[in-house]
Design a protein around this motif. Structure first.
Motif, PDB file in Angstrom:
ATOM      1  N   VAL B   4       0.860  -1.170   0.000  1.00  0.00           N
ATOM      2  CA  VAL B   4       0.000   0.000   0.000  1.00  0.00           C
ATOM      3  C   VAL B   4       0.904   1.229   0.000  1.00  0.00           C
ATOM      4  O   VAL B   4       1.832   1.311   0.812  1.00  0.00           O
ATOM      5  CB  VAL B   4      -0.900  -0.001   1.248  1.00  0.00           C
ATOM      6  N   THR B   5       0.646   2.153  -0.905  1.00  0.00           N
ATOM      7  CA  THR B   5       1.473   3.359  -0.952  1.00  0.00           C
ATOM      8  C   THR B   5       0.624   4.582  -0.627  1.00  0.00           C
ATOM      9  O   THR B   5      -0.547   4.656  -1.020  1.00  0.00           O
ATOM     10  CB  THR B   5       2.134   3.528  -2.326  1.00  0.00           C
ATOM     11  N   GLN B   6       1.230   5.518   0.072  1.00  0.00           N
ATOM     12  CA  GLN B   6       0.537   6.723   0.482  1.00  0.00           C
ATOM     13  C   GLN B   6       1.334   7.956   0.114  1.00  0.00           C
ATOM     14  O   GLN B   6       2.572   7.972   0.226  1.00  0.00           O
ATOM     15  CB  GLN B   6       0.326   6.731   2.011  1.00  0.00           C
ATOM     16  N   THR B   7       0.612   8.991  -0.303  1.00  0.00           N
ATOM     17  CA  THR B   7       1.228  10.298  -0.553  1.00  0.00           C
ATOM     18  C   THR B   7       0.306  11.390  -0.014  1.00  0.00           C
ATOM     19  O   THR B   7      -0.920  11.234  -0.017  1.00  0.00           O
ATOM     20  CB  THR B   7       1.446  10.534  -2.062  1.00  0.00           C
ATOM     21  N   PRO B   8       0.866  12.502   0.454  1.00  0.00           N
ATOM     22  CA  PRO B   8       2.290  12.729   0.704  1.00  0.00           C
ATOM     23  C   PRO B   8       2.740  12.016   1.973  1.00  0.00           C
ATOM     24  O   PRO B   8       1.908  11.576   2.757  1.00  0.00           O
ATOM     25  CB  PRO B   8       2.341  14.246   0.885  1.00  0.00           C
ATOM     26  N   SER B   9       4.030  11.943   2.179  1.00  0.00           N
ATOM     27  CA  SER B   9       4.518  11.352   3.419  1.00  0.00           C
ATOM     28  C   SER B   9       4.359  12.339   4.573  1.00  0.00           C
ATOM     29  O   SER B   9       4.169  11.943   5.715  1.00  0.00           O
ATOM     30  CB  SER B   9       5.974  10.909   3.277  1.00  0.00           C
ATOM     31  N   HIS B  10       4.441  13.616   4.246  1.00  0.00           N
ATOM     32  CA  HIS B  10       4.258  14.647   5.272  1.00  0.00           C
ATOM     33  C   HIS B  10       3.645  15.877   4.621  1.00  0.00           C
ATOM     34  O   HIS B  10       4.092  16.291   3.549  1.00  0.00           O
ATOM     35  CB  HIS B  10       5.601  15.004   5.927  1.00  0.00           C
ATOM     36  N   GLN B  11       2.614  16.412   5.253  1.00  0.00           N
ATOM     37  CA  GLN B  11       2.005  17.630   4.760  1.00  0.00           C
ATOM     38  C   GLN B  11       1.788  18.594   5.924  1.00  0.00           C
ATOM     39  O   GLN B  11       1.278  18.205   6.977  1.00  0.00           O
ATOM     40  CB  GLN B  11       0.674  17.354   4.072  1.00  0.00           C
ATOM     41  N   VAL B  12       2.162  19.844   5.674  1.00  0.00           N
ATOM     42  CA  VAL B  12       1.939  20.910   6.651  1.00  0.00           C
ATOM     43  C   VAL B  12       0.905  21.849   6.052  1.00  0.00           C
ATOM     44  O   VAL B  12       1.016  22.247   4.893  1.00  0.00           O
ATOM     45  CB  VAL B  12       3.244  21.675   6.957  1.00  0.00           C
ATOM     46  N   THR B  13      -0.101  22.193   6.837  1.00  0.00           N
ATOM     47  CA  THR B  13      -1.168  23.033   6.316  1.00  0.00           C
ATOM     48  C   THR B  13      -1.621  24.022   7.381  1.00  0.00           C
ATOM     49  O   THR B  13      -1.381  23.836   8.570  1.00  0.00           O
ATOM     50  CB  THR B  13      -2.354  22.175   5.846  1.00  0.00           C
ATOM     51  N   GLN B  14      -2.271  25.076   6.925  1.00  0.00           N
ATOM     52  CA  GLN B  14      -2.828  26.062   7.840  1.00  0.00           C
ATOM     53  C   GLN B  14      -4.216  25.609   8.280  1.00  0.00           C
ATOM     54  O   GLN B  14      -4.978  25.011   7.499  1.00  0.00           O
ATOM     55  CB  GLN B  14      -2.927  27.423   7.154  1.00  0.00           C
ATOM     56  N   MET B  15      -4.567  25.923   9.505  1.00  0.00           N
ATOM     57  CA  MET B  15      -5.889  25.623  10.030  1.00  0.00           C
ATOM     58  C   MET B  15      -6.960  26.196   9.098  1.00  0.00           C
ATOM     59  O   MET B  15      -6.830  27.329   8.610  1.00  0.00           O
ATOM     60  CB  MET B  15      -6.007  26.248  11.420  1.00  0.00           C
ATOM     61  N   GLY B  16      -7.988  25.404   8.833  1.00  0.00           N
ATOM     62  CA  GLY B  16      -9.065  25.849   7.966  1.00  0.00           C
ATOM     63  C   GLY B  16      -8.899  25.454   6.504  1.00  0.00           C
ATOM     64  O   GLY B  16      -9.845  25.549   5.717  1.00  0.00           O
ATOM     65  N   GLN B  17      -7.712  24.997   6.145  1.00  0.00           N
ATOM     66  CA  GLN B  17      -7.463  24.586   4.767  1.00  0.00           C
ATOM     67  C   GLN B  17      -7.950  23.163   4.528  1.00  0.00           C
ATOM     68  O   GLN B  17      -8.061  22.347   5.438  1.00  0.00           O
ATOM     69  CB  GLN B  17      -5.962  24.658   4.444  1.00  0.00           C
ATOM     70  N   GLU B  18      -8.213  22.872   3.262  1.00  0.00           N
ATOM     71  CA  GLU B  18      -8.592  21.511   2.868  1.00  0.00           C
ATOM     72  C   GLU B  18      -7.341  20.693   2.572  1.00  0.00           C
ATOM     73  O   GLU B  18      -6.365  21.205   2.011  1.00  0.00           O
ATOM     74  CB  GLU B  18      -9.459  21.567   1.613  1.00  0.00           C
ATOM     75  N   VAL B  19      -7.395  19.421   2.951  1.00  0.00           N
ATOM     76  CA  VAL B  19      -6.270  18.510   2.716  1.00  0.00           C
ATOM     77  C   VAL B  19      -6.800  17.228   2.078  1.00  0.00           C
ATOM     78  O   VAL B  19      -7.871  16.738   2.463  1.00  0.00           O
ATOM     79  CB  VAL B  19      -5.575  18.180   4.056  1.00  0.00           C
ATOM     80  N   ILE B  20      -6.081  16.724   1.114  1.00  0.00           N
ATOM     81  CA  ILE B  20      -6.405  15.418   0.521  1.00  0.00           C
ATOM     82  C   ILE B  20      -5.210  14.502   0.691  1.00  0.00           C
ATOM     83  O   ILE B  20      -4.107  14.825   0.237  1.00  0.00           O
ATOM     84  CB  ILE B  20      -6.776  15.539  -0.962  1.00  0.00           C
ATOM     85  N   LEU B  21      -5.430  13.381   1.326  1.00  0.00           N
ATOM     86  CA  LEU B  21      -4.395  12.361   1.487  1.00  0.00           C
ATOM     87  C   LEU B  21      -4.721  11.216   0.528  1.00  0.00           C
ATOM     88  O   LEU B  21      -5.869  10.785   0.448  1.00  0.00           O
ATOM     89  CB  LEU B  21      -4.354  11.859   2.931  1.00  0.00           C
TER      90      LEU B  21
END
Lengths: 115, 116
Positions: B4-21
């Protein structure tokens, strides 16, 4: 109620010695699987060993063995001949046939191997 | 060996932003899962997915979370408006069999999310 209990938050072992990590579980389902995972500091989850509830013999995988005592609902992991690379978090987990959660983890035990 | 592979390995984001793993499960697996591990704590179940729909979800998986399999290979976890407490390692897993079996889940290496 906790389904998986790992009572040892941390353990130390001398290199080349054996160590037992405790795990007890709670289920009324007659069919379940028990797993141990290793999580090194890099964070990934590494599968170590599996024991099915109907398996007659204790599972073994290389230096890992599972001391399965069904009546006591315990599934302790035994690591023989510890190596420095065994230092990591170890999680016990259970999967019940009728459960709604595919895999339930314990809180983990941090193992430190000392040279 | 398939993995199983996952990206990104590390993500930094600002509060309130949308993130897709993103996750690519093992190709012949049919059941997919997301788990979360807050630093220093145990691994917690978020959601399971089969046949293009959610089969189970935990109380953690509230309306700000969503999952989808957009193209038959990727399996994504979206966090719509991130909060500080969403900072965690997110693990994707897949299995050949579903909730009524006791077989192994195969985990990816995780995606570490840091919300500032």
């Amino acid at each position: 109620a906790q389904k998986i209990t790992q009572t040892q938050p941390g353990m130390f072992v001398q290199e080349k010695e054996a160590v037992t990590l405790d795990c007890t579980y709670d289920t009324s389902d007659p069919s379940y699987g028990l797993f141990w995972y290793k999580q090194p500091s890099s964070g990934e989850m590494i599968f170590l060993i599996y024991q099915g509830s109907y398996d007659q013999q204790n599972a073994t995988e290389g230096r890992y063995s599972l001391n399965f005592q069904k009546a006591r609902k315990s599934a302790n992991l035994v690591i023989s001949a510890s190596q420095l690379g065994d230092s990591a978090m170890y999680f016990c987990a259970m999967r019940e046939r009728s459960g709604n959660t595919p895999l339930v983890f314990g809180k983990g035990t941090r193992l430190s191997v000392i040279a | 060996e398939p993995e199983v592979t996952q990206t990104p390995s590390h993500q930094v984001t600002q509060m309130g932003q949308e993130v897709i793993l993103r996750c690519v499960p093992i190709s012949n697996h049919l059941y997919f899962y997301w788990y979360r591990q807050i630093l220093g704590q145990k691994v917690e179940f978020l959601v399971s997915f089969y046949n293009n729909e959610i089969s189970e979800k935990s109380e953690i998986f509230d309306d700000q979370f969503s999952v989808e399999r957009p193209d038959g290979s990727n399996f994504t976890l979206k966090i719509r408006s991130t909060k500080l407490e969403d900072s965690a390692m997110y693990f994707c897993a897949s299995s050949e069999t579903g909730l009524d079996d006791t077989g192994e889940l195969f985990f990816g290496e995780g995606s570490r999310l840091t919300v500032l």
